[in-house]
Enzyme design. Structure first.
Site, PDB file in Angstrom:
ATOM      1  N   HIS A 144      41.497 -11.889 -12.462  1.00  0.00           N
ATOM      2  CA  HIS A 144      41.400 -10.615 -13.248  1.00  0.00           C
ATOM      3  C   HIS A 144      43.093  -9.909 -13.179  1.00  0.00           C
ATOM      4  O   HIS A 144      43.656 -10.236 -12.337  1.00  0.00           O
ATOM      5  CB  HIS A 144      40.589  -9.431 -12.645  1.00  0.00           C
TER       6      HIS A 144
ATOM      7  N   ASP B 281      43.623  -7.026 -14.232  1.00  0.00           N
ATOM      8  CA  ASP B 281      43.530  -5.554 -13.833  1.00  0.00           C
ATOM      9  C   ASP B 281      43.889  -5.412 -12.446  1.00  0.00           C
ATOM     10  O   ASP B 281      43.736  -6.172 -11.708  1.00  0.00           O
ATOM     11  CB  ASP B 281      42.254  -4.843 -14.224  1.00  0.00           C
TER      12      ASP B 281
ATOM     13  N   ASP C 113      46.859  -9.377  -5.618  1.00  0.00           N
ATOM     14  CA  ASP C 113      45.384  -9.406  -6.044  1.00  0.00           C
ATOM     15  C   ASP C 113      45.663  -8.837  -7.548  1.00  0.00           C
ATOM     16  O   ASP C 113      45.347  -7.698  -7.862  1.00  0.00           O
ATOM     17  CB  ASP C 113      44.778  -8.270  -5.247  1.00  0.00           C
TER      18      ASP C 113
ATOM     19  N   GLU D 195      37.855  -6.126 -13.095  1.00  0.00           N
ATOM     20  CA  GLU D 195      37.034  -6.461 -11.781  1.00  0.00           C
ATOM     21  C   GLU D 195      37.260  -5.585 -10.791  1.00  0.00           C
ATOM     22  O   GLU D 195      36.268  -5.443  -9.828  1.00  0.00           O
ATOM     23  CB  GLU D 195      38.000  -7.811 -11.238  1.00  0.00           C
ATOM     24  N   GLU D 196      38.284  -4.551 -10.911  1.00  0.00           N
ATOM     25  CA  GLU D 196      38.683  -3.603  -9.894  1.00  0.00           C
ATOM     26  C   GLU D 196      37.823  -2.373 -10.154  1.00  0.00           C
ATOM     27  O   GLU D 196      37.656  -1.445  -9.595  1.00  0.00           O
ATOM     28  CB  GLU D 196      40.044  -3.286  -9.792  1.00  0.00           C
TER      29      GLU D 196
ATOM     30  N   GLU E 276      41.135 -15.185  -6.108  1.00  0.00           N
ATOM     31  CA  GLU E 276      41.184 -13.943  -5.188  1.00  0.00           C
ATOM     32  C   GLU E 276      41.931 -14.272  -3.858  1.00  0.00           C
ATOM     33  O   GLU E 276      41.852 -15.489  -3.491  1.00  0.00           O
ATOM     34  CB  GLU E 276      39.775 -13.492  -4.794  1.00  0.00           C
TER      35      GLU E 276
ATOM     36  N   HIS F 158      45.852  -3.916  -2.560  1.00  0.00           N
ATOM     37  CA  HIS F 158      45.560  -2.607  -2.783  1.00  0.00           C
ATOM     38  C   HIS F 158      46.413  -1.585  -1.706  1.00  0.00           C
ATOM     39  O   HIS F 158      45.933  -0.455  -1.762  1.00  0.00           O
ATOM     40  CB  HIS F 158      44.122  -2.383  -2.236  1.00  0.00           C
TER      41      HIS F 158
HETATM   42 ZN   LIG Z   1      41.054  -9.056  -6.852  1.00  0.00          ZN
END
Ligand SMILES: [Zn+2]
Length: 392
Positions: free
Chosen positions: A81, A83, A114, A148-149, A177, A362
């Site tokens: 992903h 995003d 990520d 995805e997030e 990931e 994150h």
């Molecule tokens: Zn991820």
């Protein structure tokens, strides 16, 4: 599409690709130009690129990309992903989260681990593979989502449906990931626990606390129900999974009065479950215990994903061997952690996850070591060199 302002970069250089991606502020569901960066890198290599925009009522439209090099099988897919989660409090960052600056051998920015870094590593590995040896024996594809997030409704799931409708098959997939807890080569995810959230509402009848015979207090039943479902563990784990876990996340009555028996009480719980259960068997398990307490209640739920496992075999061995050759470490096979889009892909082909080190994902000042980006590119390159002999 939005390819107009893509800066030029060398697709064989994972740091340059990662920087170009991080500079696109692609906070879900915005694309921010990220998929244009990938198209600009992949199309000159011979990848046929399909931009896929999906939307559903009540959700934001999302851009996705499916790119394939070659028409023969097997079709090896790299999924991920572009995003990212929001940067959060900007004053917590010591560096602009979308500037992609390099300091002390580390690349900083939202999505560095990520998972724009892993996507960059895959692009660079594919570019080097093509430049060194021409077209692959089978096909190499990328399935990249921008959702995805977020709610993950207009992303990977819909791309997979689109592929199926076209008769396009995937034969094996690696999701990028960040799977390594501390160092590159620590861990491959070979499955994931399932996740189900349940909402319990216990009904009674409102009344005056001094006249309880004229009311029906639901709270003692709610308390007994919660005690019943937390009294014993769901299981003791399986060979590849840790024990399933039920967590109460909130108990709500919202009664501001000290002299009123409330009409209802509510609780929410989340279950992370292994391959001994499905959402249906868990609901039956819950109802059996709730019915044992009795009274009127409602039980609603949603399932984020069922559990799945890609048993150790050709795909897990391919990735583990590649990681060991480059890092000198044999990765552990694990099913821990949250959900990912692998939960959708597992219905189409064997899938494992392997990417960067997840320590700063994150978080503020998200970053990856440049050395990890280089070695992950080497690992993916090793996978591409061997995949067509080992997956068929
Ligand atoms: Zn991820």
């Amino acid at each position: 599409m939005s390819t107009a302002a893509v800066p030029s970069f060398d697709p064989c250089d994972p740091v340059a690709v990662a920087q170009a991606l991080i500079r696109c502020p692609s906070v879900t569901p915005e694309d921010g130009g990220a998929l244009g960066v990938l198209e600009a890198a992949l199309a000159p290599l011979g990848f046929v690129c399909h931009r896929l925009r999906f939307e559903e009522e009540g959700t934001a439209p999302v851009d996705n990309l499916y790119a394939r090099l070659g028409t023969e099988g097997p079709n090896f897919c790299f999924a991920g992903h572009t995003d990212v989660v929001p940067p959060g409090e900007l004053k917590g960052w010591s560096i602009d989260p979308f500037a992609a600056e390099i300091h002390n051998g580390r690349l900083y920015g939202r999505g560095a681990v990520d998972m724009k870094g892993a996507i960059a590593a895959f692009v660079a590995a594919a570019a080097r593979h093509v430049k060194a040896g021409g077209a692959p024996k089978g096909s190499i594809s990328l399935l990249i989502t921008g959702d995805e997030e977020g709610v993950a409704i207009n992303g990977t799931r819909k791309v997979l449906d689109w592929l199926q409708a076209k008769g396009e098959t995937l034969d094996a997939c690696v999701v990028g990931e960040p799977t390594n807890p501390k160092a590159l080569g620590d861990m491959i995810k070979i499955g994931r626990r399932g996740s189900m959230t349940a909402f319990l509402t216990v009904h009674g009848a409102q009344g005056h606390v001094a006249y309880p015979h004229l009311a029906d207090n639901p709270l003692p039943r709610l308390a007994r129900m919660l005690a019943a479902i937390t009294a014993e563990p769901l299981d003791a784990g399986t060979p590849h999974f840790q024990p399933s876990n039920l967590e109460l996340t909130t108990i709500d009555v919202g009664n501001p009065a000290h002299n009123v028996i409330p009409a209802q009480g509510k609780a929410t719980l989340n279950i992370r479950f292994n391959d001994l259960h499905t959402a249906d068997t868990l609901l039956a398990w819950l109802r059996e215990r709730l019915d044992g307490v009795g009274g009127s209640y409602d039980l609603d739920h949603f399932v984020s994903g069922d559990s799945f496992l890609t048993p150790p075999g050709p795909l897990t061995g391919l990735v583990a061997d590649a990681a060991e050759r480059v890092t000198g470490r044999r990765p552990e096979y694990s099913t821990t952690g949250g959900t990912s889009d692998a939960r959708f892909i597992k219905n189409f082909c064997p899938v494992v996850e392997f990417g960067l080190v997840g320590q700063t994902m994150h978080k503020v000042d998200e970053h990856t070591a440049l050395d990890d980006l280089t070695r992950l590119t080497d690992i993916y390159g090793e996978v591409l060199r061997n995949v067509f002999d080992r997956i068929g």
